[in-house]
Enzyme design. Structure first.
Site, mmCIF file in Angstrom:
data_model
loop_
_atom_site.group_PDB
_atom_site.id
_atom_site.type_symbol
_atom_site.label_atom_id
_atom_site.label_comp_id
_atom_site.label_asym_id
_atom_site.label_seq_id
_atom_site.Cartn_x
_atom_site.Cartn_y
_atom_site.Cartn_z
ATOM 1 N N ASP A 2 1.033 -1.101 0.033
ATOM 2 C CA ASP A 2 -0.126 0.023 0.030
ATOM 3 C C ASP A 2 1.009 1.177 -0.065
ATOM 4 O OD1 ASP A 2 -1.566 1.921 0.710
ATOM 5 O OD2 ASP A 2 -2.997 0.957 1.756
ATOM 6 N N HIS A 3 1.135 1.721 -0.999
ATOM 7 C CA HIS A 3 2.261 2.695 -1.363
ATOM 8 C C HIS A 3 2.179 4.234 -0.423
ATOM 9 C CE1 HIS A 3 -0.395 4.571 -4.420
ATOM 10 N NE2 HIS A 3 0.263 5.628 -4.041
ATOM 11 N N HIS A 49 -5.905 2.730 1.135
ATOM 12 C CA HIS A 49 -5.131 3.900 1.705
ATOM 13 C C HIS A 49 -5.785 4.672 2.823
ATOM 14 C CE1 HIS A 49 -2.964 3.008 -1.973
ATOM 15 N NE2 HIS A 49 -3.966 3.599 -2.744
HETATM 16 P P1 NAD Z 1 0.618 -1.824 -17.253
HETATM 17 O O1 NAD Z 1 -0.741 -2.330 -17.978
HETATM 18 O O2 NAD Z 1 1.161 -0.570 -17.706
HETATM 19 O O3 NAD Z 1 1.687 -3.137 -17.323
HETATM 20 C C1 NAD Z 1 1.104 -4.463 -17.464
HETATM 21 C C2 NAD Z 1 2.489 -5.346 -17.520
HETATM 22 O O4 NAD Z 1 2.072 -6.708 -17.584
HETATM 23 C C3 NAD Z 1 3.194 -5.129 -18.740
HETATM 24 O O5 NAD Z 1 4.481 -5.451 -18.712
HETATM 25 C C4 NAD Z 1 2.549 -6.520 -19.778
HETATM 26 O O6 NAD Z 1 3.492 -6.911 -20.787
HETATM 27 C C5 NAD Z 1 2.551 -7.310 -18.549
HETATM 28 N N1 NAD Z 1 1.629 -8.478 -18.743
HETATM 29 C C6 NAD Z 1 0.276 -8.227 -19.234
HETATM 30 N N2 NAD Z 1 -0.213 -9.619 -19.565
HETATM 31 C C7 NAD Z 1 0.671 -10.387 -19.516
HETATM 32 C C8 NAD Z 1 0.788 -11.860 -19.518
HETATM 33 N N3 NAD Z 1 -0.451 -12.931 -19.959
HETATM 34 N N4 NAD Z 1 1.957 -12.446 -19.599
HETATM 35 C C9 NAD Z 1 3.102 -11.657 -19.154
HETATM 36 N N5 NAD Z 1 3.033 -10.416 -18.790
HETATM 37 C C10 NAD Z 1 1.820 -9.835 -19.009
HETATM 38 O O7 NAD Z 1 0.269 -1.907 -15.627
HETATM 39 P P2 NAD Z 1 0.734 -1.184 -14.465
HETATM 40 O O8 NAD Z 1 0.211 0.270 -14.556
HETATM 41 O O9 NAD Z 1 2.159 -1.117 -14.522
HETATM 42 O O10 NAD Z 1 0.064 -1.844 -13.150
HETATM 43 C C11 NAD Z 1 0.629 -2.889 -12.742
HETATM 44 C C12 NAD Z 1 -0.098 -3.302 -11.212
HETATM 45 O O11 NAD Z 1 0.361 -2.244 -10.416
HETATM 46 C C13 NAD Z 1 -1.522 -3.392 -11.329
HETATM 47 O O12 NAD Z 1 -1.978 -4.345 -10.462
HETATM 48 C C14 NAD Z 1 -1.910 -1.972 -10.622
HETATM 49 O O13 NAD Z 1 -3.176 -1.940 -10.201
HETATM 50 C C15 NAD Z 1 -0.774 -1.740 -10.029
HETATM 51 N N6 NAD Z 1 -0.675 -0.233 -9.581
HETATM 52 C C16 NAD Z 1 -0.044 0.520 -10.511
HETATM 53 C C17 NAD Z 1 0.312 1.563 -10.329
HETATM 54 C C18 NAD Z 1 0.810 2.658 -11.174
HETATM 55 O O14 NAD Z 1 1.234 3.882 -10.982
HETATM 56 N N7 NAD Z 1 0.771 2.289 -12.512
HETATM 57 C C19 NAD Z 1 0.017 2.279 -9.136
HETATM 58 C C20 NAD Z 1 -0.458 1.389 -8.083
HETATM 59 C C21 NAD Z 1 -0.752 -0.160 -8.313
#
Ligand code: NAD
Length: 500
Positions: free
Chosen positions: A179-180, A242
């Site tokens: 939980d950042h 959060h």
């Molecule tokens: P994103 O969609 O930008 O990236 C998804 C990644 O997963 C990519 O690298 C993609 O290649 C990979 N991927 C997808 N399907 C795949 C498969 N079948 N096999 C292998 N790899 C696969 O998502 P994100 O924004 O980086 O978020 C990732 C996680 O972090 C999520 O759970 C999101 O809720 C959480 N999160 C993200 C943020 C943020 O700032 N982006 C903040 C808090 C939480």
């Protein structure tokens, strides 16, 4: 592990071509490396896309350079990154991944320590954890830890199912649920403010505090995350994790020691004391909102229902305000008001602790009514504390005027304030789980939030959209406090600019 010891591990990032990895994880790892906090380490980036190691390393370089201008020693850092194009459901792919990991382990002498960071869509979390065990990746000589991003389920039931899946491969003390907010400097500071100051802890109860207000507002809309947000809404996206974590830190009893177990168990007790509300009662305690159109400096802002990938008749809330009651000796009768939303007037996270009025107000009759004392904790973007007091107005009269004492964290510690992900990654590498969420906290927060979402899902809100973009939310959120004789402290008054 000793604070000064440098951790050693192989870090496997699932979702290494994604937004989170690029914007947060790579720059955070680099900062740890620059500060000399990492000793022996290597990173395997795992994602679907078919790219070469060189392309991946270039991505990492770009991500670091766009976050930090100081790029000394970047070549050595990047040489430790390897890419594996991966299908999360294919055992052969995990076998290759295991081979790569063993090679890196030997090359960099990583003592068989492995961290698996799941920066991917949550539907894959369970499958990946199961494969990691089934295909031998968790069979290591050193430690194994799973770092898992939010959302952890979308209800208690789905969270339980996910938890069972990951528990087949990892013990509870090997699971680091991110939980950042818990990595943020000023959220961590809540405990210090409370437990290291003789002047606050004695007042931290229902005899002296009248109410606590927590606001976490964003100016942005859902941007390109409409598809995800439609299944989540502000309640699941912000309140379950959060907001309730901040409530727990504010409400918990002092832990007997600053150990992970003691702090967590006090937080769990605070969450257990939350008054459970359900059915019709929800409307007395909670308000939901959805943003409509608006205008920001001449720019037209679209309504939530007109955003990409959003149902034009969506019932999803982009705003939540609520009144939480903590039914224990310390807090009986003190409302904790929370509000969070998108497309609001300001981007800020603040906590306002409002103290009760003094028993007899000698200065009440003067030109201005006395303001109550407030302790404001600025979480982001400003970091600091402001204490609102009353003092004598200069001159002959006995009038009082409000004064503010401020401590601005950034002003003093400057750019040294580490980013939340940097701290959390380091904590995980050192095996310190204090600032991660324990399953018991997750379960309690979901069971609280489920009662609300059940009612909201079954009764569409006919007034949606009910707040204009670029405002502080629907009127009902203000009425919620007014009914109790309070009001949300205006953002302008609490602004750090005005309290130097
Ligand atoms: P994103 O969609 O930008 O990236 C998804 C990644 O997963 C990519 O690298 C993609 O290649 C990979 N991927 C997808 N399907 C795949 C498969 N079948 N096999 C292998 N790899 C696969 O998502 P994100 O924004 O980086 O978020 C990732 C996680 O972090 C999520 O759970 C999101 O809720 C959480 N999160 C993200 C943020 C943020 O700032 N982006 C903040 C808090 C939480």
């Amino acid at each position: 592990m000793n604070q000064s010891e440098k951790p050693t591990a192989l870090i496997m990032i699932f979702g290494a071509t994604g937004d989170l990895a690029n914007r947060k994880l790579f720059p955070s790892l680099y900062r740890l490396y620059q500060k000399g906090k990492l000793d022996r380490f290597a990173v395997v980036g795992v994602a679907r896309r078919s790219i070469t190691n060189e392309q991946f390393q270039q991505n990492v370089r770009d991500s670091i350079l766009s976050a930090d201008s100081n790029d000394t020693n970047i070549d050595d850092f990047i040489s430790r990154f390897v890419y594996h194009s991966h299908d999360v459901t294919d055992s052969n792919s995990y076998a290759t991944l295991n081979q790569i990991s063993d090679e890196l382990d030997q090359r960099y002498q990583l003592d068989g320590n492995r961290i698996f960071y799941l920066a991917m869509a949550p539907e894959f979390f369970g499958t990946i954890a199961e494969h990691l065990k089934m295909d031998g990746l968790t069979n290591v000589a050193g430690f194994k830890r799973l770092v898992i991003e939010k959302p952890f389920g979308r209800s208690l039931e789905s969270a339980q199912k996910l938890n069972e899946q990951i528990r087949t491969a990892f013990a509870e003390n090997e699971i680091y649920r991110i939980d950042h907010y818990l990595g943020k400097e000023m959220v961590q500071n809540i405990e210090v403010i409370r437990f290291a100051n003789a002047m606050f802890e004695p007042l931290w109860n229902n005899r002296y505090i009248s109410n606590i207000q927590i606001t976490s507002s964003e100016t942005l809309g859902v941007e390109e995350r409409g598809r995800y947000y439609e299944t989540s809404g502000a309640l699941r996206d912000m309140v379950q994790n959060h907001m309730l974590q901040m409530v727990a830190l504010l409400a918990m009893e002092p832990p007997i020691r600053l150990t992970t177990e003691e702090i967590r168990s006090e937080k769990v007790r605070a969450l257990r004391s939350l008054r459970q509300i359900s059915g019709e009662e929800i409307n007395q305690y909670f308000v939901r909102g959805q943003y409509g159109e608006g205008n920001l400096n001449g720019e037209e802002l679209v309504a939530y229902r007109n955003e990409d990938m959003v149902d034009p008749k969506s019932n999803t809330e982009t705003f939540v305000a609520g009144k939480l009651m903590i039914d224990n000796f310390r807090w009986a009768g003190v409302p904790f008001y929370i509000r969070t939303g998108k497309r609001m007037l300001t981007k800020q996270t603040k906590i306002v602790v409002q103290f009760k009025d003094i028993p007899m107000n000698l200065y009440y009759q003067t030109e201005q009514e006395l303001q109550p004392n407030l302790l404001v904790i600025h979480i982001q973007p400003e970091e600091g504390i402001t204490l609102h007091l009353n003092a004598k107005k200069s001159g002959q009269s006995l009038a009082a005027k409000p004064v503010k004492l401020s401590y601005a964290n950034r002003g003093i510690d400057g750019i040294n304030t580490p980013e939340a992900y940097e701290k959390l990654l380091y904590d995980c590498m050192r095996g310190d789980a204090t600032n991660f969420t324990h399953w018991d906290e997750v379960a309690l927060s979901w069971s609280f939030v489920d009662n609300i979402s059940r009612v909201w899902e079954n009764t569409p809100e006919v007034s949606f959209p009910n707040y204009e973009s670029n405002t502080m939310g629907p009127k009902a959120a203000h009425d919620l406090l007014e009914r109790d004789g309070f009001h949300w402290w205006p953002v302008t008054m609490l602004d750090v600019e005005t309290c130097k």
